[in-house]
Design a protein around this motif. Structure first.
Motif, short mmCIF file in Angstrom:
data_model
loop_
_atom_site.label_atom_id
_atom_site.label_comp_id
_atom_site.label_asym_id
_atom_site.label_seq_id
_atom_site.Cartn_x
_atom_site.Cartn_y
_atom_site.Cartn_z
N ALA A 1 0.82 -1.20 0.00
CA ALA A 1 0.00 0.00 0.00
C ALA A 1 0.86 1.26 0.00
N ALA A 2 1.98 1.22 0.72
CA ALA A 2 2.88 2.38 0.75
C ALA A 2 3.48 2.63 -0.63
N LEU A 3 3.81 1.56 -1.34
CA LEU A 3 4.31 1.72 -2.71
C LEU A 3 3.26 2.36 -3.61
N GLY A 4 1.99 2.01 -3.39
CA GLY A 4 0.92 2.63 -4.15
C GLY A 4 0.84 4.13 -3.90
N SER A 5 0.97 4.54 -2.64
CA SER A 5 0.94 5.97 -2.32
C SER A 5 2.14 6.70 -2.91
N LEU A 6 3.31 6.07 -2.84
CA LEU A 6 4.51 6.69 -3.42
C LEU A 6 4.39 6.78 -4.94
N ALA A 7 3.81 5.75 -5.55
CA ALA A 7 3.59 5.79 -7.00
C ALA A 7 2.64 6.91 -7.37
N LEU A 8 1.62 7.15 -6.53
CA LEU A 8 0.69 8.25 -6.79
C LEU A 8 1.43 9.59 -6.76
N VAL A 9 2.31 9.76 -5.78
CA VAL A 9 3.09 11.00 -5.69
C VAL A 9 3.94 11.20 -6.94
N LEU A 10 4.61 10.13 -7.38
CA LEU A 10 5.47 10.23 -8.57
C LEU A 10 4.65 10.54 -9.81
N CYS A 11 3.48 9.91 -9.94
CA CYS A 11 2.64 10.15 -11.12
C CYS A 11 2.13 11.59 -11.15
N TYR A 21 -3.56 4.73 -6.90
CA TYR A 21 -4.34 4.87 -5.67
C TYR A 21 -5.10 3.59 -5.34
N ALA A 22 -5.49 2.84 -6.37
CA ALA A 22 -6.17 1.57 -6.12
C ALA A 22 -5.25 0.58 -5.42
N ALA A 23 -3.94 0.69 -5.65
CA ALA A 23 -2.98 -0.21 -5.01
C ALA A 23 -2.91 -0.02 -3.50
N THR A 24 -3.37 1.13 -3.02
CA THR A 24 -3.35 1.36 -1.56
C THR A 24 -4.44 0.57 -0.84
N ALA A 25 -5.28 -0.14 -1.59
CA ALA A 25 -6.39 -0.88 -0.99
C ALA A 25 -5.92 -2.05 -0.13
N THR A 26 -4.66 -2.43 -0.21
CA THR A 26 -4.16 -3.54 0.60
C THR A 26 -3.85 -3.12 2.04
N THR A 27 -4.02 -1.83 2.35
CA THR A 27 -3.77 -1.38 3.72
C THR A 27 -4.62 -2.20 4.70
N PRO A 28 -4.01 -2.84 5.69
CA PRO A 28 -4.79 -3.67 6.61
C PRO A 28 -5.66 -2.83 7.53
#
Length: 435
Positions: free
Chosen positions: A120-130, A144-151
């Motif tokens: 999920a953190a990688l998803g947030s960082l990818a959003l920042v880069l995009c 942002y959809a990748a952040t859905a794995t946050t427990p």
């Protein structure tokens, strides 16, 4: 000459003479006043450490959405795009979160929560880069959809309390109350912190700070292995979604989410109509503050009767108090009076949520507690999305004042569901049922 001391601690004080003074010496054990319920709760070994880690990880839950909206709108100039991206993330979370929780139940919190959080953190960082690199809009949705794995951090914390306090219903009630108050605190402070970081530094600051808090908090939480619930052997238990009594509870969670989603949108619109849009966050924070305070007080009390009997009364109180903002907006039109009404109305939220989550824990099949609580959170998220849409439509086509009727209607619907009779003897007990 002093009297000899007795080994009996119940013996009266020893008397002796020093010069011309009579001195009394009490060798009996000193007893302090009875510790409060929260002090006793955190006297258990390991509870403070996992609570600190969980709070650090939970605070970003109130930051990410606001940070994403401010970041995308600030760099792309489109609130429509920002809203669509965050809505996509919400929908993805509703789908993925129960599966993540099921894996947590099956393989353990530390084993699943850490890699899920890193993804999920990688998803947030990818959003920042995009966003920073001007990537196509569709990449924002994917990231942002990748952040859905946050427990579900709150669910994992409640699962630990349920494990540590098994057979102690009063202590578990206090723990659940603390967790709900923590939820309210994080969702009250998170948006304010996100707005402050994004405004004072740069648009991506809120998201980056949220990632740092989430990862560090989960690592600290997962490191506390002594309080982690043991992984049970895989049992053939039916999904919590099909357990007796669970569907009505999930429907109530959806209605509660509708209350929250509509209240947020309508309050922002009402403040904007009064020319004080920047004050909307403070007004909403007062509602969360009332709920947080009520949750702590409710946890210190000793409510009588089972949770199933208290729940309809809590929902009824919430429905009644939610009429106060509607009356304040329609009769006075004053933002200050509305703020006071929201503060009072919020006081019924935490007791209702605490009692509802206690019922979720009771009715969830053994070994699938995280999944059951995550389903409840998913219901809340779905309701928030519906409430935001209905509240926004009402504000746009009728008025901001009329919008306060949406939370009242949603709470009334929750009350109708809560009043349906449920036979406790029909609780799920057969662990041999198929999936």
């Amino acid at each position: 000459m002093p009297h000899p001391a007795s080994e009996d601690p119940r013996r009266p004080p020893l008397f002796t003479v020093t010069a011309d003074s009579l001195v009394a010496v009490d060798f009996g054990p000193r007893t302090a006043g009875e510790a409060g319920p929260y002090r006793r709760l955190f006297a258990l070994p390991g509870t403070r450490a996992f609570t600190v880690g969980n709070l650090l990880a939970r605070l970003p839950m109130g930051m990410f959405t606001v940070s994403a909206v401010l970041m995308i709108a600030g760099t792309r100039g489109s609130y429509a795009l920002a809203g669509a991206v965050t809505a996509t993330g919400l929908a993805a979370t509703a789908v993925v979160a129960p599966w993540t929780a099921r894996l947590v139940d099956r393989y353990g919190q530390a084993r699943i929560a850490v890699p899920a959080t890193l993804l999920a953190a990688l998803g947030s960082l990818a959003l920042v880069l995009c966003v920073r690199s001007g990537a196509p809009a569709w990449t924002l949705f994917v990231a942002y959809a990748a952040t859905a794995t946050t427990p579900n951090t709150g669910g994992m914390s409640r699962a630990r309390w349920a494990h540590l306090l098994a057979g102690k219903p009063e202590a578990l009630h206090t723990a659940n109350s603390f967790e709900q108050a923590a939820d309210e605190f994080c969702f009250m402070l998170g948006p304010v912190l996100a707005a402050l970081l994004c405004g004072a530094f740069f648009p991506e600051a809120g998201t980056l700070a949220g990632v740092a808090l989430l990862v560090s908090g989960i690592l600290l939480f997962a490191a506390q292995r002594s309080t982690e619930p043991p992984v049970r052997d895989r049992v053939a238990a039916r999904t919590p979604l099909r357990a007796p009594g669970m569907p009505p509870l999930l429907a109530i969670c959806c209605a509660m989410g509708t209350v929250f989603g509509a209240m947020e949108v309508v309050t922002i619109a009402f403040a904007d109509a009064q020319g004080h849009r920047s004050a909307a966050g403070v007004v909403l924070a007062l509602q969360a503050a009332g709920s947080c305070a009520a949750g702590l007080l409710y946890g210190a009390a000793r409510p009588k009767g089972p949770a199933g009997h208290r729940h309809p009364w809590c929902v009824a109180a919430m429905t009644a108090l939610l009429t106060l903002p509607l009356l304040a907006a329609s009769l006075t039109g004053s933002l200050l009076v509305l703020a006071g009404a929201l503060l009072v109305a919020g006081m019924a939220t935490a007791p209702t949520m605490i009692t509802g989550m206690a019922l979720v824990q009771e009715r969830t099949p053994e070994g699938r507690l995280n999944e059951g609580m995550t389903l409840a959170v998913t219901g809340l998220l779905g309701g928030i999305a519906c409430g935001s849409a209905v509240g926004g439509w009402t504000v746009e086509h009728v008025s901001a004042t009329a919008g306060y009727g949406v939370p009242v209607a949603a709470a009334a619907a929750a009350l109708m569901i809560a009043l349906r009779p449920f036979d406790p003897s029909n609780r799920f007990t057969d662990s041999s049922a198929p999936h």
